[in-house]
Design a protein around this motif. Sequence first.
Motif, PDB file in Angstrom:
ATOM      1  N   ILE A 152       0.836  -1.211   0.000  1.00 14.58           N
ATOM      2  CA  ILE A 152       0.000   0.000   0.000  1.00 14.58           C
ATOM      3  C   ILE A 152       0.870   1.259   0.000  1.00 14.58           C
ATOM      4  O   ILE A 152       1.837   1.367   0.751  1.00 14.58           O
ATOM      5  N   TYR A 153       0.494   2.214  -0.861  1.00 10.83           N
ATOM      6  CA  TYR A 153       1.195   3.501  -0.983  1.00 10.83           C
ATOM      7  C   TYR A 153       0.181   4.612  -0.699  1.00 10.83           C
ATOM      8  O   TYR A 153      -0.964   4.548  -1.176  1.00 10.83           O
ATOM      9  N   LEU A 154       0.625   5.604   0.052  1.00 11.37           N
ATOM     10  CA  LEU A 154      -0.295   6.665   0.473  1.00 11.37           C
ATOM     11  C   LEU A 154       0.224   8.042   0.091  1.00 11.37           C
ATOM     12  O   LEU A 154       1.421   8.287   0.075  1.00 11.37           O
ATOM     13  N   MET A 155      -0.734   8.934  -0.183  1.00 13.42           N
ATOM     14  CA  MET A 155      -0.387  10.348  -0.386  1.00 13.42           C
ATOM     15  C   MET A 155      -1.558  11.207   0.099  1.00 13.42           C
ATOM     16  O   MET A 155      -2.723  10.884  -0.140  1.00 13.42           O
ATOM     17  N   ASP A 156      -1.224  12.271   0.821  1.00 11.82           N
ATOM     18  CA  ASP A 156      -2.241  13.235   1.259  1.00 11.82           C
ATOM     19  C   ASP A 156      -1.542  14.591   1.348  1.00 11.82           C
ATOM     20  O   ASP A 156      -0.357  14.655   1.699  1.00 11.82           O
ATOM     21  N   ILE A 157      -2.266  15.650   1.010  1.00 10.50           N
ATOM     22  CA  ILE A 157      -1.651  16.974   1.130  1.00 10.50           C
ATOM     23  C   ILE A 157      -1.456  17.364   2.603  1.00 10.50           C
ATOM     24  O   ILE A 157      -0.674  18.238   2.912  1.00 10.50           O
ATOM     25  N   ASP A 158      -2.168  16.689   3.489  1.00  7.03           N
ATOM     26  CA  ASP A 158      -1.980  16.907   4.927  1.00  7.03           C
ATOM     27  C   ASP A 158      -0.860  15.953   5.379  1.00  7.03           C
ATOM     28  O   ASP A 158      -1.099  14.765   5.647  1.00  7.03           O
ATOM     29  N   HIS A 159       0.362  16.492   5.430  1.00  8.07           N
ATOM     30  CA  HIS A 159       1.535  15.647   5.634  1.00  8.07           C
ATOM     31  C   HIS A 159       1.493  14.905   6.978  1.00  8.07           C
ATOM     32  O   HIS A 159       1.860  13.731   7.075  1.00  8.07           O
ATOM     33  N   GLU A 160       1.030  15.615   7.992  1.00 10.44           N
ATOM     34  CA  GLU A 160       0.981  15.016   9.327  1.00 10.44           C
ATOM     35  C   GLU A 160       0.061  13.782   9.334  1.00 10.44           C
ATOM     36  O   GLU A 160       0.403  12.723   9.853  1.00 10.44           O
ATOM     37  N   LYS A 161      -1.096  13.966   8.711  1.00 12.30           N
ATOM     38  CA  LYS A 161      -2.072  12.880   8.642  1.00 12.30           C
ATOM     39  C   LYS A 161      -1.502  11.701   7.848  1.00 12.30           C
ATOM     40  O   LYS A 161      -1.640  10.536   8.222  1.00 12.30           O
ATOM     41  N   LEU A 162      -0.808  12.039   6.758  1.00 15.49           N
ATOM     42  CA  LEU A 162      -0.208  11.034   5.876  1.00 15.49           C
ATOM     43  C   LEU A 162       0.811  10.185   6.639  1.00 15.49           C
ATOM     44  O   LEU A 162       0.745   8.946   6.619  1.00 15.49           O
ATOM     45  N   VAL A 163       1.713  10.847   7.326  1.00 12.68           N
ATOM     46  CA  VAL A 163       2.784  10.133   8.026  1.00 12.68           C
ATOM     47  C   VAL A 163       2.201   9.323   9.184  1.00 12.68           C
ATOM     48  O   VAL A 163       2.562   8.160   9.412  1.00 12.68           O
ATOM     49  N   SER A 164       1.237   9.914   9.858  1.00 12.84           N
ATOM     50  CA  SER A 164       0.654   9.233  11.013  1.00 12.84           C
ATOM     51  C   SER A 164      -0.053   7.932  10.587  1.00 12.84           C
ATOM     52  O   SER A 164       0.162   6.873  11.197  1.00 12.84           O
ATOM     53  N   LEU A 165      -0.824   7.967   9.486  1.00 19.23           N
ATOM     54  CA  LEU A 165      -1.501   6.733   9.038  1.00 19.23           C
ATOM     55  C   LEU A 165      -0.477   5.718   8.533  1.00 19.23           C
ATOM     56  O   LEU A 165      -0.573   4.521   8.818  1.00 19.23           O
ATOM     57  N   SER A 166       0.500   6.230   7.787  1.00 15.60           N
ATOM     58  CA  SER A 166       1.523   5.353   7.236  1.00 15.60           C
ATOM     59  C   SER A 166       2.250   4.610   8.359  1.00 15.60           C
ATOM     60  O   SER A 166       2.477   3.403   8.276  1.00 15.60           O
TER      61      SER A 166
END
Length: 270
Positions: free
Chosen positions: A30-44
């Motif tokens: 699974i690969y993730l991208m979100d403009i909300d970097h904090e949210k992206l890193v936290s889910l990852s």
Amino acid sequence: MKIGFIGTGNMATAIIKGIVANGFVSAEQIYLMDIDHEKLVSLSEEVGANFVNSNRSLIEAVDFVVLAIKPNVIEHVLQETKDVILTKKPVLISIAAGTPTDKLYRYLDTDVEIPIVRVMPNVNVLVGKGAAAICGHDFVNQEQLDFVVKMFEAVGKAWILAEEDFSNFTALAGSSPAYAYLFIDSIARAGVKHGLPKQVATEMAAQAVLGSAEMILKTGENPWTLIDQVCSPGGTTVAGLLALEEEAFISTVVKGIDTTIARDKELNDK
Ligand SMILES: NC(=O)C1=CN([C@@H]2O[C@H](COP(=O)(O)OP(=O)(O)OC[C@H]3O[C@@H](n4cnc5c(N)ncnc54)[C@H](O)[C@@H]3O)[C@@H](O)[C@H]2O)C=CC1
Ligand SMILES: O=C(O)[C@@H]1CCC=N1
């Protein structure tokens, strides 16, 4: 297979946690991208999935791209990533409400045959009890469609549905969990009114609603037959049932569903 998610909000989080917990794919796929970097890193970090820093890099990395973004940003995202989409030709899976496959393909403004699948899931995929409707646009082959169906069957029930019925499905199964949560919360709130602690009351109400849904699905009985079985003559249930109907319970629920369908159609036409 590698699956990318553009947008790691409520719905992407529920799908990702559901498909990883069920073993449909491993977190490394699974690969993730979100403009909300904090949210992206936290889910990852939470699920152990990869993350990238742009939607373009995400599309380059994967075979299936879930567009888990709000309907009003899809056009922009498809336009900014168009050249990568046209060369990589991933399967695009849109879960956006009120956004038909024809409209998605039009956003790409191309003759290149890009496979697009539309899914209307619901948030209950998080616990493996989701409901999802699926339809494929013109350039989707059976193998691609089967993969998407299996992905959503891994986290609940999935139906292949004619696209013209998507607004109805969105109301009946996409949005309705919110209405079911409201119903459960209302029962619990009444419990609080009568002196029960909120958490206990919520558990009691949720368990009763969970069992009621299973009764309908497992016995195959008409809900009215089951209602009659609970209503003892001269008893408590019939008294409460008639009080609910005095306040037009059925019509109120139907009005909520009508309004949801109308809103989805309004988004379709935008
Ligand atoms: N929430 C639900 O129960 C359901 C939602 N949907 C659909 O799922 C989609 C997403 O809904 P939610 O997850 O509830 O929304 P959300 O607001 O929780 O998540 C959307 C995410 O997209 C990110 N985002 C915005 N612009 C972006 C961009 N340019 N590139 C990358 N990421 C971007 C936001 O930062 C946010 O994290 C919507 O189209 C909605 O119609 C469908 C079924 C159920
Ligand atoms: O409220 C919405 O628009 C999305 C679609 C279905 C559930 N949530």
